[in-house]
Design a protein around this motif. Structure first.
Motif, PDB file in Angstrom:
ATOM      1  N   TYR A   1       0.843  -1.201   0.000  1.00 55.58           N
ATOM      2  CA  TYR A   1       0.000   0.000   0.000  1.00 55.58           C
ATOM      3  C   TYR A   1       0.871   1.240   0.000  1.00 55.58           C
ATOM      4  O   TYR A   1       1.743   1.418   0.857  1.00 55.58           O
TER       5      TYR A   1
ATOM      6  N   ARG B   1      -2.832   1.238  -4.791  1.00 57.73           N
ATOM      7  CA  ARG B   1      -3.955   1.466  -3.880  1.00 57.73           C
ATOM      8  C   ARG B   1      -5.073   0.450  -4.037  1.00 57.73           C
ATOM      9  O   ARG B   1      -6.212   0.682  -3.617  1.00 57.73           O
TER      10      ARG B   1
ATOM     11  N   GLU C   1      -7.762  -0.488  -1.361  1.00 60.78           N
ATOM     12  CA  GLU C   1      -8.859   0.410  -0.993  1.00 60.78           C
ATOM     13  C   GLU C   1     -10.208  -0.128  -1.467  1.00 60.78           C
ATOM     14  O   GLU C   1     -11.254   0.263  -0.939  1.00 60.78           O
TER      15      GLU C   1
END
Length: 333
Positions: free
Chosen positions: A183, A188, A191
């Motif tokens: 991360y 990302r 997420e």
């Protein structure tokens, strides 16, 4: 060091609160990072501790046991003050040419004993399955971890690179305290599902690669040459035409960090990870003492909603198709 309670965290099952920046020791093992440098490695660990870090993350695969041995040497006389996180469930051939996933109970049993010996300790605080093994049932793996917990050899169970479904499965058989996914500002994917799941279940998230293999260090230049077995030789972010786009993003982010907070890109990148979720713990990878510099700069402040919006706009401007870190995944058994 920051006294801000937002910069410390209690991981379920572990008594000691940890600073929300941990030392990552992949590079210290030498493998895929140009070879080991033991003298500097021990100095690096000591400097991290002097700067308030009390969670050290390692793994047998980092130098085929070498990283764990160095951590064990460095922690002589300091063990009780430090939370040790290590891993299991990667195996390798005798010639070390092939690495593969192996979460069989007998493999885990062998690995825990090897790790305890190398780390010079009689227990591991956080024991993590490094990669899911689709040839072994999660029930078998989880029940062996639970046995280790009941025996006092480990205090808490974690998983790395697991999907939400795999995390749900393991939680049927043992208590899950932490997860470890990649991360950072550029990577990302968690997420979408993993991070929301962690928030829902109050899991600690040890975020590996918060500086994206140096891209967010503020020191990456266009004509940097990677030597030997350096992992970045196979990372598509560094080896294709998109490298220019990532560098352009870092240049603008560097200016933004300086103008708005008088901070470095490195401090911004780590603070961004911290501010996404109170349970996030970025893993600060270092192999030289001077690479510990800057830890304090990431603590004791926060990014505003406007800051986060501007950062997203900078990323969208330069990186149209973000590249995921899937290239790092080892093969199945």
């Amino acid at each position: 060091m920051s006294k801000n309670s937002k910069d410390t965290l209690k991981i379920s099952g572990i008594d000691t609160s940890v600073l929300r920046i941990a030392l990552g020791t992949w590079a210290i093992g030498g493998w895929q990072w140009g070879g080991p440098d033991d003298g500097n490695a021990i100095k690096t660990i000591h400097k991290a501790i002097d700067n308030g870090i009390n969670l050290i993350d390692t793994a047998p695969i980092y130098g085929f046991g070498h990283s764990e041995e160095i951590v064990g040497q460095a922690l002589k006389g300091k063990r009780e003050k430090i939370v040790i996180a290590t891993k299991a469930a990667l195996n390798w051939t005798d010639d070390k040419e092939k690495i593969f996933r192996d979460a069989r109970p007998e493999r885990i049993r062998k690995e825990i004993e090897d790790s305890l010996r190398r780390l010079k300790t009689d227990y591991i605080d956080l024991y993590q399955i490094h990669w899911p093994d689709d040839k072994t049932s999660i029930e078998e793996t989880a029940m062996e971890l639970e046995k280790l917990r009941q025996e006092g050899k480990i205090k808490a169970v974690g998983v790395s690179n697991f999907s939400v479904e795999q995390m749900k499965s393991i939680q049927h058989f043992t208590q899950l305290s932490a997860i470890q996914p990649p991360y950072n500002l550029f990577e990302r994917e968690i997420e979408n599902d993993v991070l929301p799941y962690a928030k829902e279940h109050s899991l600690a998230v040890l975020c590996y690669g918060p500086l994206c293999r140096g891209l967010l260090s503020g020191k990456m230049i266009k004509d940097r040459v990677f030597q030997g077995d350096d992992l970045r030789k196979t990372d598509p972010k560094f080896s294709t035409s998109v490298f220019d786009n990532y560098l352009a993003a870092t240049e603008e982010l560097t200016q933004f960090a300086k103008d708005t907070h008088n901070k470095t890109l490195l401090a911004l990148a780590v603070r961004w990870v911290l501010d996404q979720y109170q349970g996030n713990i970025p893993l600060w990878g270092a192999r030289k003492p001077e690479q510990i510099e800057g830890i304090r700069d990431a603590l004791g402040w926060s990014l505003s909603a406007n800051d986060l919006k501007t950062i997203d706009e900078i990323l969208a401007k330069h990186i149209k198709n973000p590249i995921s870190p899937e290239f790092m995944a080892p093969p199945n058994r």
